[in-house]
Motif scaffolding. Structure first.
Motif, PDB file in Angstrom:
ATOM      1  N   LEU A 165      -0.654   6.651  -3.520  1.00  0.00           N
ATOM      2  CA  LEU A 165      -0.496   5.934  -2.251  1.00  0.00           C
ATOM      3  C   LEU A 165      -1.441   6.484  -1.185  1.00  0.00           C
ATOM      4  CD1 LEU A 165       3.388   5.607  -2.247  1.00  0.00           C
ATOM      5  CD2 LEU A 165       1.723   3.778  -2.613  1.00  0.00           C
ATOM      6  N   LYS A 166      -1.590   7.799  -1.137  1.00  0.00           N
ATOM      7  CA  LYS A 166      -2.512   8.414  -0.181  1.00  0.00           C
ATOM      8  C   LYS A 166      -3.920   7.901  -0.403  1.00  0.00           C
ATOM      9  CE  LYS A 166      -4.679  11.811  -1.321  1.00  0.00           C
ATOM     10  NZ  LYS A 166      -6.132  11.793  -1.392  1.00  0.00           N
ATOM     11  N   THR A 167      -4.334   7.841  -1.653  1.00  0.00           N
ATOM     12  CA  THR A 167      -5.687   7.386  -1.964  1.00  0.00           C
ATOM     13  C   THR A 167      -5.876   5.922  -1.590  1.00  0.00           C
ATOM     14  OG1 THR A 167      -5.816   8.997  -3.756  1.00  0.00           O
ATOM     15  CG2 THR A 167      -7.385   7.162  -3.813  1.00  0.00           C
ATOM     16  N   LYS A 168      -4.886   5.081  -1.892  1.00  0.00           N
ATOM     17  CA  LYS A 168      -4.993   3.661  -1.532  1.00  0.00           C
ATOM     18  C   LYS A 168      -5.135   3.482  -0.021  1.00  0.00           C
ATOM     19  CE  LYS A 168      -2.490   1.776  -5.459  1.00  0.00           C
ATOM     20  NZ  LYS A 168      -1.403   0.919  -5.916  1.00  0.00           N
ATOM     21  N   ILE A 169      -4.391   4.250   0.738  1.00  0.00           N
ATOM     22  CA  ILE A 169      -4.454   4.139   2.203  1.00  0.00           C
ATOM     23  C   ILE A 169      -5.791   4.650   2.720  1.00  0.00           C
ATOM     24  CG2 ILE A 169      -3.469   5.015   4.359  1.00  0.00           C
ATOM     25  CD1 ILE A 169      -0.714   4.897   2.909  1.00  0.00           C
TER      26      ILE A 169
ATOM     27  N   ASP B 269      -8.675   2.181   2.110  1.00  0.00           N
ATOM     28  CA  ASP B 269      -8.354   0.813   2.530  1.00  0.00           C
ATOM     29  C   ASP B 269      -9.222   0.389   3.715  1.00  0.00           C
ATOM     30  OD1 ASP B 269      -7.091  -1.627   2.979  1.00  0.00           O
ATOM     31  OD2 ASP B 269      -5.494  -0.704   4.182  1.00  0.00           O
ATOM     32  N   ASP B 270     -10.406  -0.124   3.416  1.00  0.00           N
ATOM     33  CA  ASP B 270     -11.311  -0.582   4.480  1.00  0.00           C
ATOM     34  C   ASP B 270     -10.916  -1.947   5.035  1.00  0.00           C
ATOM     35  OD1 ASP B 270     -12.857   1.692   4.297  1.00  0.00           O
ATOM     36  OD2 ASP B 270     -14.225   0.805   2.817  1.00  0.00           O
ATOM     37  N   GLU B 271     -10.145  -2.700   4.285  1.00  0.00           N
ATOM     38  CA  GLU B 271      -9.772  -4.053   4.698  1.00  0.00           C
ATOM     39  C   GLU B 271      -8.465  -4.093   5.475  1.00  0.00           C
ATOM     40  OE1 GLU B 271      -9.729  -6.101   1.001  1.00  0.00           O
ATOM     41  OE2 GLU B 271     -11.828  -5.659   0.614  1.00  0.00           O
ATOM     42  N   MET B 272      -7.889  -2.926   5.734  1.00  0.00           N
ATOM     43  CA  MET B 272      -6.645  -2.808   6.508  1.00  0.00           C
ATOM     44  C   MET B 272      -5.510  -3.624   5.882  1.00  0.00           C
ATOM     45  SD  MET B 272      -7.683  -0.651   8.712  1.00  0.00           S
ATOM     46  CE  MET B 272      -6.414  -0.536   9.922  1.00  0.00           C
ATOM     47  N   MET B 273      -5.371  -3.509   4.564  1.00  0.00           N
ATOM     48  CA  MET B 273      -4.301  -4.202   3.852  1.00  0.00           C
ATOM     49  C   MET B 273      -2.940  -3.583   4.123  1.00  0.00           C
ATOM     50  SD  MET B 273      -6.076  -4.812   0.093  1.00  0.00           S
ATOM     51  CE  MET B 273      -4.488  -4.743  -0.648  1.00  0.00           C
ATOM     52  N   TYR B 274      -2.932  -2.277   4.414  1.00  0.00           N
ATOM     53  CA  TYR B 274      -1.676  -1.547   4.568  1.00  0.00           C
ATOM     54  C   TYR B 274      -1.504  -1.069   6.001  1.00  0.00           C
ATOM     55  CZ  TYR B 274      -2.641  -1.290  -0.437  1.00  0.00           C
ATOM     56  OH  TYR B 274      -2.955  -1.587  -1.741  1.00  0.00           O
ATOM     57  N   THR B 275      -0.274  -1.233   6.498  1.00  0.00           N
ATOM     58  CA  THR B 275       0.017  -0.764   7.854  1.00  0.00           C
ATOM     59  C   THR B 275       0.559   0.656   7.862  1.00  0.00           C
ATOM     60  OG1 THR B 275       2.243  -1.710   7.774  1.00  0.00           O
ATOM     61  CG2 THR B 275       0.466  -3.097   8.698  1.00  0.00           C
ATOM     62  N   GLY B 276       0.842   1.178   6.705  1.00  0.00           N
ATOM     63  CA  GLY B 276       1.360   2.542   6.619  1.00  0.00           C
ATOM     64  C   GLY B 276       1.812   2.869   5.206  1.00  0.00           C
ATOM     65  N   PHE B 277       2.443   4.024   5.084  1.00  0.00           N
ATOM     66  CA  PHE B 277       2.853   4.540   3.786  1.00  0.00           C
ATOM     67  C   PHE B 277       3.871   3.625   3.104  1.00  0.00           C
ATOM     68  CE2 PHE B 277       5.107   7.420   0.927  1.00  0.00           C
ATOM     69  CZ  PHE B 277       4.045   8.059   0.309  1.00  0.00           C
ATOM     70  N   ILE B 278       4.919   3.244   3.823  1.00  0.00           N
ATOM     71  CA  ILE B 278       5.976   2.399   3.246  1.00  0.00           C
ATOM     72  C   ILE B 278       5.418   1.025   2.879  1.00  0.00           C
ATOM     73  CG2 ILE B 278       8.228   1.333   3.651  1.00  0.00           C
ATOM     74  CD1 ILE B 278       8.326   4.377   3.320  1.00  0.00           C
TER      75      ILE B 278
ATOM     76  N   LEU C 100       3.527   1.386  -0.286  1.00  0.00           N
ATOM     77  CA  LEU C 100       4.459   1.558  -1.398  1.00  0.00           C
ATOM     78  C   LEU C 100       5.027   0.216  -1.848  1.00  0.00           C
ATOM     79  CD1 LEU C 100       6.284   3.352  -3.242  1.00  0.00           C
ATOM     80  CD2 LEU C 100       7.882   3.430  -1.327  1.00  0.00           C
ATOM     81  N   VAL C 101       5.528  -0.564  -0.895  1.00  0.00           N
ATOM     82  CA  VAL C 101       6.151  -1.860  -1.216  1.00  0.00           C
ATOM     83  C   VAL C 101       5.127  -2.820  -1.819  1.00  0.00           C
ATOM     84  CG1 VAL C 101       7.274  -3.889  -0.207  1.00  0.00           C
ATOM     85  CG2 VAL C 101       7.996  -1.586   0.481  1.00  0.00           C
ATOM     86  N   LYS C 102       3.963  -2.929  -1.192  1.00  0.00           N
ATOM     87  CA  LYS C 102       2.935  -3.842  -1.706  1.00  0.00           C
ATOM     88  C   LYS C 102       2.427  -3.424  -3.078  1.00  0.00           C
ATOM     89  CE  LYS C 102       1.293  -5.671   2.687  1.00  0.00           C
ATOM     90  NZ  LYS C 102       0.224  -5.653   3.692  1.00  0.00           N
ATOM     91  N   SER C 103       2.269  -2.134  -3.277  1.00  0.00           N
ATOM     92  CA  SER C 103       1.797  -1.653  -4.582  1.00  0.00           C
ATOM     93  C   SER C 103       2.775  -2.003  -5.684  1.00  0.00           C
ATOM     94  CB  SER C 103       1.574  -0.141  -4.546  1.00  0.00           C
ATOM     95  OG  SER C 103       0.527   0.189  -3.677  1.00  0.00           O
TER      96      SER C 103
ATOM     97  N   GLU D  89       2.928  -5.988  -6.106  1.00  0.00           N
ATOM     98  CA  GLU D  89       1.725  -6.611  -6.641  1.00  0.00           C
ATOM     99  C   GLU D  89       1.299  -6.076  -8.010  1.00  0.00           C
ATOM    100  OE1 GLU D  89      -1.270  -6.282  -3.615  1.00  0.00           O
ATOM    101  OE2 GLU D  89      -0.007  -7.288  -2.126  1.00  0.00           O
ATOM    102  N   HIS D  90       1.563  -4.788  -8.249  1.00  0.00           N
ATOM    103  CA  HIS D  90       1.029  -4.174  -9.469  1.00  0.00           C
ATOM    104  C   HIS D  90       2.082  -3.473 -10.327  1.00  0.00           C
ATOM    105  CE1 HIS D  90      -2.917  -5.004  -7.818  1.00  0.00           C
ATOM    106  NE2 HIS D  90      -2.574  -4.373  -6.712  1.00  0.00           N
ATOM    107  N   GLY D  91       3.321  -3.466  -9.876  1.00  0.00           N
ATOM    108  CA  GLY D  91       4.394  -2.821 -10.634  1.00  0.00           C
ATOM    109  C   GLY D  91       4.504  -1.335 -10.330  1.00  0.00           C
ATOM    110  N   PHE D  92       5.600  -0.778 -10.773  1.00  0.00           N
ATOM    111  CA  PHE D  92       5.868   0.635 -10.519  1.00  0.00           C
ATOM    112  C   PHE D  92       4.810   1.537 -11.147  1.00  0.00           C
ATOM    113  CE2 PHE D  92       7.861   4.724 -11.456  1.00  0.00           C
ATOM    114  CZ  PHE D  92       8.275   5.083 -10.179  1.00  0.00           C
ATOM    115  N   GLU D  93       4.286   1.115 -12.308  1.00  0.00           N
ATOM    116  CA  GLU D  93       3.298   1.947 -12.992  1.00  0.00           C
ATOM    117  C   GLU D  93       2.022   2.147 -12.181  1.00  0.00           C
ATOM    118  OE1 GLU D  93       3.201  -2.271 -14.372  1.00  0.00           O
ATOM    119  OE2 GLU D  93       4.759  -0.763 -14.489  1.00  0.00           O
ATOM    120  N   SER D  94       1.784   1.290 -11.184  1.00  0.00           N
ATOM    121  CA  SER D  94       0.602   1.476 -10.342  1.00  0.00           C
ATOM    122  C   SER D  94       0.678   2.770  -9.535  1.00  0.00           C
ATOM    123  CB  SER D  94       0.415   0.291  -9.398  1.00  0.00           C
ATOM    124  OG  SER D  94       1.421   0.271  -8.397  1.00  0.00           O
ATOM    125  N   LEU D  95       1.881   3.288  -9.357  1.00  0.00           N
ATOM    126  CA  LEU D  95       2.050   4.542  -8.619  1.00  0.00           C
ATOM    127  C   LEU D  95       1.624   5.752  -9.451  1.00  0.00           C
ATOM    128  CD1 LEU D  95       5.489   3.923  -6.884  1.00  0.00           C
ATOM    129  CD2 LEU D  95       3.196   3.511  -5.991  1.00  0.00           C
TER     130      LEU D  95
END
Length: 141
Positions: A73-77, A80-89, A92-95, A98-104
């Motif tokens: 999650l830290k790496t995704k944030i 994130d140049d496109e500002m897809m995520y507003t924060g850690f939570i 987490l929810v979007k990941s 969109e990609h399942g728990f295994e994406s973590l």
């Protein structure tokens, strides 16, 4: 600060707590096992440098594996140049959605591959330096 500071702390604080706690636990457990099976009766055997290295390597692998989701999650944030995520939570929810728990767990093998040798070197070196300082008279604080 920067957009990755909070996720960095959310990864490093649990990792460091696990690392230090597990290292002490593994060393103590192995030392107890050695002394239970000690045939000399009464002589307490201390861990060898190699046994400390093994304990540290196992510690790095376990702590790295357990904290891999925080690292992913830290790496995704942070990238994130496109500002897809507003924060850690939000990340987490979007990941997960969109990609399942295994994406973590993405990057887990690489994380463990570098943490095992890293902790196998640095934790026993810390113990060695601490013992040397104690022998020359630097007192515990």
């Amino acid at each position: 600060f920067y957009k990755g500071f909070t996720p960095l702390c959310m990864r490093d604080v649990p990792y460091t707590m696990l690392e230090l706690g597990l290292y002490d636990f593994f060393k103590r457990s192995y030392s107890d096992m050695k002394n239970i099976h000690n045939k000399e009766g009464g002589k307490i055997e201390v861990l060898t440098q190699m046994e400390e290295i093994y304990a540290a390597a196992i510690t790095g692998g376990v702590a790295g594996y357990v904290t891999t989701p925080f690292d992913a999650l830290k790496t995704k944030i942070m990238v994130d140049d496109e500002m897809m995520y507003t924060g850690f939570i939000d990340c987490l929810v979007k990941s997960i959605n969109e990609h399942g728990f295994e994406s973590l767990c993405q990057g887990g093998v690489a994380r463990i591959a570098w943490l095992v040798p890293f902790t196998a070197i640095y934790l026993p070196c810390y113990d060695l330096i601490k013992r040397k300082l104690e022998t020359i008279g630097v007192s515990k604080q």
